[in-house]
Each structure stands twice: as structure tokens, then as C-alpha cells.
Design a protein around this motif. Structure first.
Motif, PDB file in Angstrom:
ATOM      1  N   ARG A  62      38.491   9.978  55.131  1.00 33.92           N
ATOM      2  CA  ARG A  62      37.533   8.945  54.736  1.00 33.92           C
ATOM      3  C   ARG A  62      37.350   8.848  53.234  1.00 33.92           C
ATOM      4  NH1 ARG A  62      32.417  10.313  58.422  1.00 33.92           N
ATOM      5  NH2 ARG A  62      31.474   8.972  56.880  1.00 33.92           N
ATOM      6  N   GLY A  63      37.927   9.776  52.495  1.00 28.99           N
ATOM      7  CA  GLY A  63      37.657   9.840  51.065  1.00 28.99           C
ATOM      8  C   GLY A  63      36.325  10.539  50.839  1.00 28.99           C
ATOM      9  N   GLY A  64      36.068  10.943  49.648  1.00 26.45           N
ATOM     10  CA  GLY A  64      34.823  11.632  49.332  1.00 26.45           C
ATOM     11  C   GLY A  64      34.831  13.073  49.792  1.00 26.45           C
ATOM     12  N   HIS A  80      28.313  13.684  54.879  1.00 25.07           N
ATOM     13  CA  HIS A  80      29.420  13.088  54.118  1.00 25.07           C
ATOM     14  C   HIS A  80      28.878  12.507  52.819  1.00 25.07           C
ATOM     15  CE1 HIS A  80      32.311   9.933  52.954  1.00 25.07           C
ATOM     16  NE2 HIS A  80      33.182  10.823  53.360  1.00 25.07           N
ATOM     17  N   SER A  81      29.695  12.556  51.766  1.00 25.28           N
ATOM     18  CA  SER A  81      29.329  11.988  50.475  1.00 25.28           C
ATOM     19  C   SER A  81      30.549  11.352  49.830  1.00 25.28           C
ATOM     20  CB  SER A  81      28.780  13.078  49.551  1.00 25.28           C
ATOM     21  OG  SER A  81      28.543  12.557  48.256  1.00 25.28           O
ATOM     22  N   SER A  82      30.355  10.227  49.172  1.00 23.02           N
ATOM     23  CA  SER A  82      31.454   9.609  48.442  1.00 23.02           C
ATOM     24  C   SER A  82      31.507  10.105  46.999  1.00 23.02           C
ATOM     25  CB  SER A  82      31.330   8.083  48.465  1.00 23.02           C
ATOM     26  OG  SER A  82      30.105   7.688  47.877  1.00 23.02           O
ATOM     27  N   ASP A  83      30.386  10.652  46.501  1.00 23.56           N
ATOM     28  CA  ASP A  83      30.342  11.072  45.100  1.00 23.56           C
ATOM     29  C   ASP A  83      29.940  12.534  44.884  1.00 23.56           C
ATOM     30  OD1 ASP A  83      27.649  11.040  45.714  1.00 23.56           O
ATOM     31  OD2 ASP A  83      27.146   9.449  44.303  1.00 23.56           O
TER      32      ASP A  83
END
Length: 120
Positions: A62-64, A80-83
Motif C-alpha cells: 500500500r505504500g507508507g 497504517h501511515s503514509s508519512d
């Protein structure tokens, strides 16, 4: 071309040429990235601390980033985190809690203490 590498010790540095060592101090955010806010995370009323007895790894699908954490000894949850600074609990249909069919808890065969995840 300039490349940046993270070295946690001096192993391998003696074989490299043209390196420049730069030590950068770590920084800490003013607020926690995740607070206890669900019934399975809050241990006492008003106590919104979480303990990262777990793992944070890059999420190639998923990326991140993905964080597996234990809000208390024995449990395991997923966020989950993108950054890496803003985290969202991942809703899963594995461990219902009261009327909630989706929680971010992972089903464990036995209580765990300080779980670590490895992606294979």
C-alpha cells in the motif's frame, strides 16, 4: 552523485572510500503519533498512552508504513501511515469487540509480550 546511508555502527566503513560522516540529532514530535482511543486500547479511564511493543515496517503493498503494536501485554493491533507521523487504525474482521464487527485487533492464539513482525 551523492547517496545517503544509515550506519548504526562502523562495520563496513573501513572498506569504503570518499565517505563523509555526518551525525544528525534525532527529533521528537510534540504529541504522540497514536493515542489509545478504543475500548481494547484504553486500560484505565483517562489513560490514553500506547506502548509500541511491536514493529514498524515499510508497507510495500500500500505504500507508507505499517505498525503492529500491543496496547497492553497480550494483544496485537495494526495501524497504517503514509508519512510515519499520522496513523490510522486498519479495520479488520478478525476480533469483534462488543457490537463492533471491525476492529484493528489481530487474532492471536495466545497472549504475546513484545511481539516483533518480519515480512517474508
Amino acid at each position: 552523485m551523492s547517496l545517503t546511508y544509515l550506519f548504526v555502527d562502523d562495520l563496513g566503513l573501513s572498506q569504503r572510500q570518499g565517505l563523509r560522516r555526518q551525525v544528525t540529532p534525532a527529533s521528537k514530535l510534540a504529541d504522540p503519533v497514536l493515542r489509545a482511543s478504543t475500548p481494547w486500547e484504553v486500560r484505565q479511564p483517562g489513560d490514553h498512552r500506547l506502548y509500541l511493543y511491536g514493529t514498524v515496517l515499510a508497507d510495500p503493498e500500500r505504500g507508507g508504513w505499517r505498525m503492529w503494536y500491543s496496547p497492553f501485554p497480550g494483544g496485537l493491533c495494526l495501524a497504517h501511515s503514509s508519512d510515519g507521523a499520522t496513523w490510522t487504525r486498519v479495520p479488520l474482521p478478525l476480533v469483534p469487540e462488543g457490537d463492533l464487527r471491525l476492529t484493528n485487533q489481530l487474532a492471536m492464539p495466545a497472549p504475546l509480550h513484545s511481539p516483533s513482525m518480519v515480512l517474508d
